[in-house]
Write an enzyme that holds these catalytic residues in place. Sequence first.
Site, PDB file in Angstrom:
ATOM      1  N   TYR A 135      53.418   5.891   4.631  1.00 25.75           N
ATOM      2  CA  TYR A 135      53.345   5.454   3.238  1.00 25.75           C
ATOM      3  C   TYR A 135      51.981   5.754   2.612  1.00 25.75           C
ATOM      4  O   TYR A 135      51.869   5.885   1.393  1.00 25.75           O
ATOM      5  CB  TYR A 135      53.628   3.958   3.130  1.00 25.75           C
ATOM      6  N   LYS A 190      59.103   5.358  17.852  1.00 23.97           N
ATOM      7  CA  LYS A 190      59.933   6.549  18.072  1.00 23.97           C
ATOM      8  C   LYS A 190      59.120   7.529  18.916  1.00 23.97           C
ATOM      9  O   LYS A 190      58.922   8.693  18.574  1.00 23.97           O
ATOM     10  CB  LYS A 190      60.344   7.158  16.725  1.00 23.97           C
ATOM     11  N   ASP A 222      65.809   3.695  16.430  1.00 14.20           N
ATOM     12  CA  ASP A 222      67.242   3.857  16.183  1.00 14.20           C
ATOM     13  C   ASP A 222      68.059   2.881  17.022  1.00 14.20           C
ATOM     14  O   ASP A 222      69.029   2.280  16.541  1.00 14.20           O
ATOM     15  CB  ASP A 222      67.682   5.302  16.424  1.00 14.20           C
ATOM     16  N   ASP A 246      59.596  -1.770   7.401  1.00 13.36           N
ATOM     17  CA  ASP A 246      60.211  -1.876   6.081  1.00 13.36           C
ATOM     18  C   ASP A 246      61.732  -1.863   6.213  1.00 13.36           C
ATOM     19  O   ASP A 246      62.449  -2.689   5.622  1.00 13.36           O
ATOM     20  CB  ASP A 246      59.728  -0.707   5.222  1.00 13.36           C
ATOM     21  N   ASP A 250      64.519  -5.437   6.385  1.00 11.38           N
ATOM     22  CA  ASP A 250      65.619  -5.567   5.425  1.00 11.38           C
ATOM     23  C   ASP A 250      66.956  -5.693   6.145  1.00 11.38           C
ATOM     24  O   ASP A 250      67.831  -6.464   5.721  1.00 11.38           O
ATOM     25  CB  ASP A 250      65.645  -4.374   4.472  1.00 11.38           C
TER      26      ASP A 250
END
Length: 355
Positions: A135, A190, A222, A246, A250
């Site tokens: 980001y 990851k 994942d 992030d 959610d």
Amino acid sequence: MKIAVLPGDGIGPEIVNEAVKVLNALDEKFELEHAPVGGAGYEASGHPLPDATLALAKEADAILFGAVGDWKYDSLERALRPEQAILGLRKHLELFANFRPAICYPQLVDASPLKPELVAGLDILIVRELNGDIYFGQPRGVRAAPDGPFAGEREGFDTMRYSEPEVRRIAHVAFQAAQKRAKKLLSVDKSNVLETSQFWRDVMIDVSKEYADVELSHMYVDNAAMQLAKAPKQFDVIVTGNMFGDILSDEASMLTGSIGMLPSASLDKNNKGLYEPSHGSAPDIAGKGIANPLATILSAAMLLRYSLNRAEQADRIERAVKTVLEQGYRTGDIATPGCRQVGTAAMGDAVVAAL
């Protein structure tokens, strides 16, 4: 103790008003000072984070934040959009650790999209790093591709990067949070694909040597996303980077039945923080008096616990919310057959009465 109150846009002013109502009902009195932010800040000063608002945020002991964003500002250049206010506050206040609890209250088990047996008793804490990752990594932009099969064509690019101090400080925060809970910490990355993630994992393992009482485990992002839907109660404290956090936070929020129930805290190294509901500004229901204020009220409880060191008062608010749910009060987003469906203000009044 001074609290900066930044209601923001959309349903922000409505839900923050109820949290302020609850704070004012406590035995202890706080100095509450309001200021515009987001779209409201842009209307007041031409910028989503006015200088006076930032000065207040820096001066205050903690910040109670509503929500920012509205479709009518979508045509503004990126730097002037309401959402830039929260990014600016995180940057200027050096807020690097985001706490997102995902708790399924017994009274709301039937509101979850998952089977009751999968979510009953769910209590997860996601610790997300806020200042690094893709980001904020540089360089970024749009350019003519310098190489590859489509050299010369337009391409977008971003940079994923983490420094060792950034990873170490969020690791310590996460391990210390795990020490206060079930002493289990899952680091999500990851590392099978990304060098940044392998570096993240290596640093996590190194920091774990300082926390012999905490069991550290690892999971690819994942698989973590799948496991959150398949068997969420296996998790306790999860620590991860900015982008993965992030997304996963959610996802975890919807396991509980409504994102309108979930608070969050963003903290600096001294536990000064910004507290806000996990949901957005919902301009489509703004002004209708139907928004769920409980996430904001619970954010105020987190503010008392982490920044003001008022754990007893935080406990009182959290118990009051549970009492209100036991009494059958529900806003529309968590309504079930036979409940007492109420609006924003009535829900706030019910929490005050339960105090």
